[in-house]
Design a protein around this motif. Structure first.
Motif, PDB file in Angstrom:
ATOM      1  N   PHE A 230       1.028  -0.796   0.140  1.00  0.00           N
ATOM      2  CA  PHE A 230      -0.093  -0.229  -0.075  1.00  0.00           C
ATOM      3  C   PHE A 230       0.503   1.302  -0.132  1.00  0.00           C
ATOM      4  O   PHE A 230       0.742   2.377  -0.854  1.00  0.00           O
ATOM      5  CB  PHE A 230      -0.694   0.121   0.671  1.00  0.00           C
ATOM      6  CG  PHE A 230      -1.652   1.476   1.275  1.00  0.00           C
ATOM      7  CD1 PHE A 230      -2.981   1.170   0.740  1.00  0.00           C
ATOM      8  CD2 PHE A 230      -1.236   2.129   2.502  1.00  0.00           C
ATOM      9  CE1 PHE A 230      -3.550   2.156   0.969  1.00  0.00           C
ATOM     10  CE2 PHE A 230      -2.464   3.618   2.343  1.00  0.00           C
ATOM     11  CZ  PHE A 230      -3.439   3.381   1.692  1.00  0.00           C
ATOM     12  N   LYS A 231       1.694   1.631   0.802  1.00  0.00           N
ATOM     13  CA  LYS A 231       3.142   2.435   0.944  1.00  0.00           C
ATOM     14  C   LYS A 231       3.421   2.741  -0.647  1.00  0.00           C
ATOM     15  O   LYS A 231       3.489   4.047  -1.066  1.00  0.00           O
ATOM     16  CB  LYS A 231       3.561   2.418   2.189  1.00  0.00           C
ATOM     17  CG  LYS A 231       3.069   2.461   3.938  1.00  0.00           C
ATOM     18  CD  LYS A 231       4.350   1.305   4.407  1.00  0.00           C
ATOM     19  CE  LYS A 231       5.263   2.302   4.362  1.00  0.00           C
ATOM     20  NZ  LYS A 231       6.311   1.605   5.738  1.00  0.00           N
ATOM     21  N   SER A 232       4.219   1.655  -0.824  1.00  0.00           N
ATOM     22  CA  SER A 232       4.302   1.853  -2.193  1.00  0.00           C
ATOM     23  C   SER A 232       3.970   2.273  -2.933  1.00  0.00           C
ATOM     24  O   SER A 232       4.249   3.403  -3.977  1.00  0.00           O
ATOM     25  CB  SER A 232       5.304  -0.042  -2.777  1.00  0.00           C
ATOM     26  OG  SER A 232       5.967   0.170  -3.817  1.00  0.00           O
ATOM     27  N   LEU A 233       2.389   1.547  -3.827  1.00  0.00           N
ATOM     28  CA  LEU A 233       1.553   2.086  -4.920  1.00  0.00           C
ATOM     29  C   LEU A 233       1.138   3.162  -4.212  1.00  0.00           C
ATOM     30  O   LEU A 233       0.447   4.359  -5.509  1.00  0.00           O
ATOM     31  CB  LEU A 233       0.662   1.099  -4.894  1.00  0.00           C
ATOM     32  CG  LEU A 233       1.198  -0.978  -5.429  1.00  0.00           C
ATOM     33  CD1 LEU A 233      -0.176  -1.557  -5.680  1.00  0.00           C
ATOM     34  CD2 LEU A 233       1.715  -0.068  -6.775  1.00  0.00           C
ATOM     35  N   ALA A 234       0.543   3.873  -3.632  1.00  0.00           N
ATOM     36  CA  ALA A 234       0.045   4.936  -2.979  1.00  0.00           C
ATOM     37  C   ALA A 234       1.131   5.879  -2.747  1.00  0.00           C
ATOM     38  O   ALA A 234       0.637   7.115  -2.767  1.00  0.00           O
ATOM     39  CB  ALA A 234      -0.567   4.744  -1.768  1.00  0.00           C
ATOM     40  N   GLY A 235       2.191   5.445  -2.500  1.00  0.00           N
ATOM     41  CA  GLY A 235       3.133   6.962  -2.320  1.00  0.00           C
ATOM     42  C   GLY A 235       3.040   7.777  -1.024  1.00  0.00           C
ATOM     43  O   GLY A 235       3.201   8.073  -1.140  1.00  0.00           O
TER      44      GLY A 235
END
Length: 320
Positions: A169-174
């Motif tokens: 989630f952190k990676s894809l949502a930035g």
């Protein structure tokens, strides 16, 4: 003469082993759940254990052994006598994620086990404390972007599917938030409900009751599509394209367990999945009952290892 005696002895041992397998089980069976009580693996395991007890005529006793993202409990079963009396409620963590996460594994996810049956596919869910200001996934992303590193999220432990759900989630949502690992979903839920940690990625089964009671606010499910039991709850992928995680539960015995014993365990597990009460309970928390042959579970594990290895690598997650 000696050769004849040796051959006779071997034949006698094999015959005794075959008879033991044919009579299986003659005493209680221990089902090791490699996470503490209260999480979805525990919920699924106890449902199946209760129904298998009725099918097999011997108690299937649950033993929770959490730690190391499920590795401790899985290793216990891998090293147990291959007689069918110690079995594992395995997960995507124990058999697909951990081999990619841990530099040293106490077992081989393929070679150390005899597959029994794939039991259930389980969605994960993003939840927050009801007092937390974000009421949707969009609002959460905006809040995290405005306050990088300020907020934290809980999971059932380092390297678990819930941890990776958060990292993906952190990676894809930035966005940026701190990870707080717990020794299982149960203890993590307690702190999120009490407000000690505001955000959590959890298995839907263990959070569903708290969501319905208002103790938790659900923002989205982690599967590509919405969960049948929460049709009004959006999928995170509706806001973050490409986002998808989930977990699964499967039954394993130690490698070398006689095929006849595996077959009896398989039949009992698959029969448990057809029980209307089990199916209704699964439906309550959006777990999908599956059932499989041992061979199908073996292929499933290999495919999951191949699927998750590049995902784990992309998140940069690594554990000692």
């Amino acid at each position: 003469m000696l050769r004849s005696l040796f051959a006779a002895a071997v034949t006698a041992v094999l015959a005794a082993g075959g008879a033991a397998a044919q009579d299986f089980p003659t005493r209680p069976i221990t089902m090791v759940i490699p996470f503490p009580a209260g999480g979805s693996t525990d919920l699924v395991g106890r449902l199946i254990a209760e129904r298998m007890t009725a099918e097999l005529g011997q108690p299937v006793v649950v033993e929770n052994k959490g730690g190391a993202g499920g590795n401790l409990g899985a290793a216990q079963v891998a090293k147990a006598s291959p007689d069918g009396y110690t079995i594992l409620m395995g997960t995507v963590a124990t058999h697909a994620l951990n081999p990619a996460l841990y530099k040293k594994m106490p077992y081989d996810p393929v070679k150390s086990f005899a597959p029994v049956s794939l039991l259930a596919i389980v969605p994960n869910v993003l939840v927050v404390n009801p007092e937390f200001p974000a009421k949707t996934t969009e609002e959460l992303i905006a809040l995290l972007k405005a306050n990088p590193g300020k907020y934290s999220y809980a999971s059932s432990g380092n390297g678990t599917p819930l941890h990776l759900s958060g990292e993906l989630f952190k990676s894809l949502a930035g966005v940026d938030m701190q990870h707080i690992p717990y020794q299982g979903a149960g203890p993590a839920l307690i702190d999120v409900i009490s407000g000690q940690v505001p955000i959590m990625f959890d298995n839907l089964p263990s959070s569903s009751g708290h969501i319905k009671s208002g103790k938790l606010r659900a923002l989205g499910v982690t599967t590509a599509k919405r969960a049948p039991s929460f049709p009004d709850l959006p999928a995170i992928a509706e806001v973050v394209p490409g986002y998808e995680t989930y977990t699964w539960n499967a039954l394993f015995a130690p490698a070398g367990t006689p095929p006849e014993v595996v077959a009896k365990l398989n039949a009992a597990a698959n029969k448990a999945l057809t029980d209307p009460k089990v199916q209704a309970r699964f439906n309550d928390f959006s777990a999908t009952p599956v059932g499989s042959t041992p061979e199908e579970l073996g292929e499933h594990v290999k495919k999951e290892i191949a699927k998750w290895a590049p995902i784990v690598k992309a998140t940069g997650a690594q554990l000692d």
